[in-house]
Design a protein around this motif. Sequence first.
Motif, PDB file in Angstrom:
ATOM      1  N   GLY A  80      15.529  33.404  14.891  1.00  0.00           N
ATOM      2  CA  GLY A  80      16.361  33.606  16.064  1.00  0.00           C
ATOM      3  C   GLY A  80      17.033  34.971  16.036  1.00  0.00           C
ATOM      4  N   GLU A  81      17.947  35.187  16.986  1.00  0.00           N
ATOM      5  CA  GLU A  81      18.564  36.496  17.146  1.00  0.00           C
ATOM      6  C   GLU A  81      20.052  36.355  17.448  1.00  0.00           C
ATOM      7  OE1 GLU A  81      19.100  39.611  16.420  1.00  0.00           O
ATOM      8  OE2 GLU A  81      16.981  39.975  16.941  1.00  0.00           O
ATOM      9  N   VAL A  82      20.812  37.342  16.979  1.00  0.00           N
ATOM     10  CA  VAL A  82      22.234  37.460  17.281  1.00  0.00           C
ATOM     11  C   VAL A  82      22.454  38.804  17.949  1.00  0.00           C
ATOM     12  CG1 VAL A  82      24.576  37.507  16.358  1.00  0.00           C
ATOM     13  CG2 VAL A  82      22.860  36.027  15.294  1.00  0.00           C
ATOM     14  N   HIS A  83      22.866  38.781  19.200  1.00  0.00           N
ATOM     15  CA  HIS A  83      23.155  40.009  19.938  1.00  0.00           C
ATOM     16  C   HIS A  83      24.662  40.245  19.965  1.00  0.00           C
ATOM     17  CE1 HIS A  83      19.111  39.195  21.615  1.00  0.00           C
ATOM     18  NE2 HIS A  83      19.043  40.512  21.754  1.00  0.00           N
ATOM     19  N   VAL A  84      25.083  41.432  19.578  1.00  0.00           N
ATOM     20  CA  VAL A  84      26.462  41.864  19.753  1.00  0.00           C
ATOM     21  C   VAL A  84      26.423  42.945  20.827  1.00  0.00           C
ATOM     22  CG1 VAL A  84      28.500  42.875  18.689  1.00  0.00           C
ATOM     23  CG2 VAL A  84      27.046  41.329  17.364  1.00  0.00           C
ATOM     24  N   GLY A  85      26.963  42.611  22.003  1.00  0.00           N
ATOM     25  CA  GLY A  85      26.724  43.479  23.142  1.00  0.00           C
ATOM     26  C   GLY A  85      25.228  43.519  23.424  1.00  0.00           C
ATOM     27  N   ALA A  86      24.677  44.697  23.535  1.00  0.00           N
ATOM     28  CA  ALA A  86      23.245  44.836  23.833  1.00  0.00           C
ATOM     29  C   ALA A  86      22.394  44.957  22.578  1.00  0.00           C
ATOM     30  CB  ALA A  86      23.031  46.062  24.729  1.00  0.00           C
ATOM     31  N   GLU A  87      23.021  44.920  21.407  1.00  0.00           N
ATOM     32  CA  GLU A  87      22.281  45.197  20.169  1.00  0.00           C
ATOM     33  C   GLU A  87      21.811  43.920  19.484  1.00  0.00           C
ATOM     34  OE1 GLU A  87      23.051  48.715  17.834  1.00  0.00           O
ATOM     35  OE2 GLU A  87      25.117  48.689  18.582  1.00  0.00           O
ATOM     36  N   ALA A  88      20.515  43.872  19.208  1.00  0.00           N
ATOM     37  CA  ALA A  88      19.939  42.784  18.417  1.00  0.00           C
ATOM     38  C   ALA A  88      20.141  43.113  16.944  1.00  0.00           C
ATOM     39  CB  ALA A  88      18.461  42.631  18.743  1.00  0.00           C
ATOM     40  N   THR A  89      20.715  42.171  16.188  1.00  0.00           N
ATOM     41  CA  THR A  89      21.171  42.495  14.836  1.00  0.00           C
ATOM     42  C   THR A  89      20.398  41.816  13.711  1.00  0.00           C
ATOM     43  OG1 THR A  89      22.780  40.684  14.804  1.00  0.00           O
ATOM     44  CG2 THR A  89      23.511  42.790  15.749  1.00  0.00           C
ATOM     45  N   MET A  94      29.472  40.497  43.079  1.00  0.00           N
ATOM     46  CA  MET A  94      29.773  41.237  41.848  1.00  0.00           C
ATOM     47  C   MET A  94      28.942  40.656  40.702  1.00  0.00           C
ATOM     48  SD  MET A  94      33.447  41.731  39.914  1.00  0.00           S
ATOM     49  CE  MET A  94      34.138  42.538  41.368  1.00  0.00           C
ATOM     50  N   MET A  95      28.337  41.534  39.923  1.00  0.00           N
ATOM     51  CA  MET A  95      27.516  41.077  38.808  1.00  0.00           C
ATOM     52  C   MET A  95      28.408  40.567  37.672  1.00  0.00           C
ATOM     53  SD  MET A  95      24.494  43.943  38.557  1.00  0.00           S
ATOM     54  CE  MET A  95      23.794  43.074  37.140  1.00  0.00           C
ATOM     55  N   GLU A  96      27.965  39.486  37.044  1.00  0.00           N
ATOM     56  CA  GLU A  96      28.698  38.947  35.905  1.00  0.00           C
ATOM     57  C   GLU A  96      28.547  39.857  34.700  1.00  0.00           C
ATOM     58  OE1 GLU A  96      27.386  35.290  33.669  1.00  0.00           O
ATOM     59  OE2 GLU A  96      29.084  34.467  34.777  1.00  0.00           O
ATOM     60  N   ALA A  97      29.636  40.033  33.949  1.00  0.00           N
ATOM     61  CA  ALA A  97      29.579  40.894  32.767  1.00  0.00           C
ATOM     62  C   ALA A  97      28.581  40.330  31.765  1.00  0.00           C
ATOM     63  CB  ALA A  97      30.959  40.992  32.139  1.00  0.00           C
ATOM     64  N   PRO A  98      27.846  41.198  31.067  1.00  0.00           N
ATOM     65  CA  PRO A  98      26.911  40.702  30.048  1.00  0.00           C
ATOM     66  C   PRO A  98      27.676  40.074  28.889  1.00  0.00           C
ATOM     67  CG  PRO A  98      27.117  43.087  29.926  1.00  0.00           C
ATOM     68  CD  PRO A  98      27.851  42.658  31.157  1.00  0.00           C
ATOM     69  N   PRO A  99      27.047  39.194  28.131  1.00  0.00           N
ATOM     70  CA  PRO A  99      27.738  38.546  27.014  1.00  0.00           C
ATOM     71  C   PRO A  99      28.210  39.562  25.974  1.00  0.00           C
ATOM     72  CG  PRO A  99      25.686  37.403  27.512  1.00  0.00           C
ATOM     73  CD  PRO A  99      25.674  38.673  28.302  1.00  0.00           C
ATOM     74  N   ALA A 100      29.382  39.305  25.401  1.00  0.00           N
ATOM     75  CA  ALA A 100      29.842  40.112  24.270  1.00  0.00           C
ATOM     76  C   ALA A 100      29.110  39.697  23.005  1.00  0.00           C
ATOM     77  CB  ALA A 100      31.343  39.949  24.093  1.00  0.00           C
ATOM     78  N   LEU A 101      28.744  38.403  22.940  1.00  0.00           N
ATOM     79  CA  LEU A 101      28.023  37.848  21.790  1.00  0.00           C
ATOM     80  C   LEU A 101      27.038  36.813  22.305  1.00  0.00           C
ATOM     81  CD1 LEU A 101      27.837  37.490  18.591  1.00  0.00           C
ATOM     82  CD2 LEU A 101      29.397  35.557  18.934  1.00  0.00           C
ATOM     83  N   ALA A 102      25.826  36.851  21.803  1.00  0.00           N
ATOM     84  CA  ALA A 102      24.831  35.859  22.208  1.00  0.00           C
ATOM     85  C   ALA A 102      24.007  35.439  21.007  1.00  0.00           C
ATOM     86  CB  ALA A 102      23.916  36.429  23.295  1.00  0.00           C
ATOM     87  N   LEU A 103      23.914  34.137  20.798  1.00  0.00           N
ATOM     88  CA  LEU A 103      23.032  33.563  19.788  1.00  0.00           C
ATOM     89  C   LEU A 103      21.832  32.965  20.500  1.00  0.00           C
ATOM     90  CD1 LEU A 103      25.801  33.779  18.303  1.00  0.00           C
ATOM     91  CD2 LEU A 103      25.172  31.717  17.065  1.00  0.00           C
ATOM     92  N   ASP A 104      20.655  33.321  20.057  1.00  0.00           N
ATOM     93  CA  ASP A 104      19.428  32.891  20.714  1.00  0.00           C
ATOM     94  C   ASP A 104      18.529  32.175  19.708  1.00  0.00           C
ATOM     95  OD1 ASP A 104      17.255  32.556  22.402  1.00  0.00           O
ATOM     96  OD2 ASP A 104      16.606  34.646  22.287  1.00  0.00           O
ATOM     97  N   ARG A 105      18.468  30.844  19.818  1.00  0.00           N
ATOM     98  CA  ARG A 105      17.606  30.000  18.984  1.00  0.00           C
ATOM     99  C   ARG A 105      17.795  30.293  17.489  1.00  0.00           C
ATOM    100  NH1 ARG A 105      12.090  31.217  22.112  1.00  0.00           N
ATOM    101  NH2 ARG A 105      13.101  33.264  22.107  1.00  0.00           N
ATOM    102  N   VAL A 106      19.033  30.346  17.082  1.00  0.00           N
ATOM    103  CA  VAL A 106      19.366  30.705  15.698  1.00  0.00           C
ATOM    104  C   VAL A 106      19.111  29.525  14.759  1.00  0.00           C
ATOM    105  CG1 VAL A 106      21.300  31.215  14.149  1.00  0.00           C
ATOM    106  CG2 VAL A 106      20.985  32.546  16.238  1.00  0.00           C
ATOM    107  N   GLU A 107      18.449  29.824  13.657  1.00  0.00           N
ATOM    108  CA  GLU A 107      18.233  28.842  12.602  1.00  0.00           C
ATOM    109  C   GLU A 107      18.843  29.361  11.301  1.00  0.00           C
ATOM    110  OE1 GLU A 107      14.109  27.874  12.188  1.00  0.00           O
ATOM    111  OE2 GLU A 107      13.816  27.571  14.349  1.00  0.00           O
TER     112      GLU A 107
END
Length: 229
Positions: free
Chosen positions: A66-75, A1-14
Amino acid sequence: MMEAPPALALDRVERRYHQGEATLEILRGADLQLLPGQSVALIAPSGAGKSTLLHVAGLLEKPDAGEVHVGAEATARMADRRRTAIRRLHIGFVYQFHHLLPEFSALENVVLPQLIRGLPREEARARAQQLLEYLGLGHRLQHRPMELSGGEQQRVAIARAVANAPRVLLADEPTGNLDPHTAEHVFSTLTTLVEASGLAALVATHNLELAKRMSRRVTLQEGRIVELT
């Protein structure tokens, strides 16, 4: 079973702030993923950047890099209006102080954010009542905040935060003003709600005993997020 995608993801945030000629580097490449149904404790001393991290994760502040993803959206580079819409629909906030509207009942405090979203009044009332009953407040629906105990007020605040079924719940010391017994009760209802609803929760707390019972624990060290065992 595939793992659910993150609800929130911070990527190299400054995130940095300028004070006169000085520059304060608060977040320096922070990475974090929150999965649905997962509660993550954020444990760090005052001044380490917990509130800044929550503000950036909750789209109240934009990262400097950096980036903040909420679901699949880069914000990070979204227009402010779109960021506000995502925050309103997908992110719930709970603070150390409940910030309930004193002139409204517990039920009305939970109904209002749903009306702002555009839900019909009867649907909003039914959902608010269901949430408050789930949190053990079915007998307090018509009471105003001044008529509620501190723990009851905070549970109303939690119900309000999740009334619009957000993806993510961000909480800043939600039991900080409560005695240990009441804090335990509020914390238990919060974590039970997260697991039952599939929310992803990031909770800043100084309460190490409560933090141990969450899915994961992280801290901030020199502006980066570090997993704790």
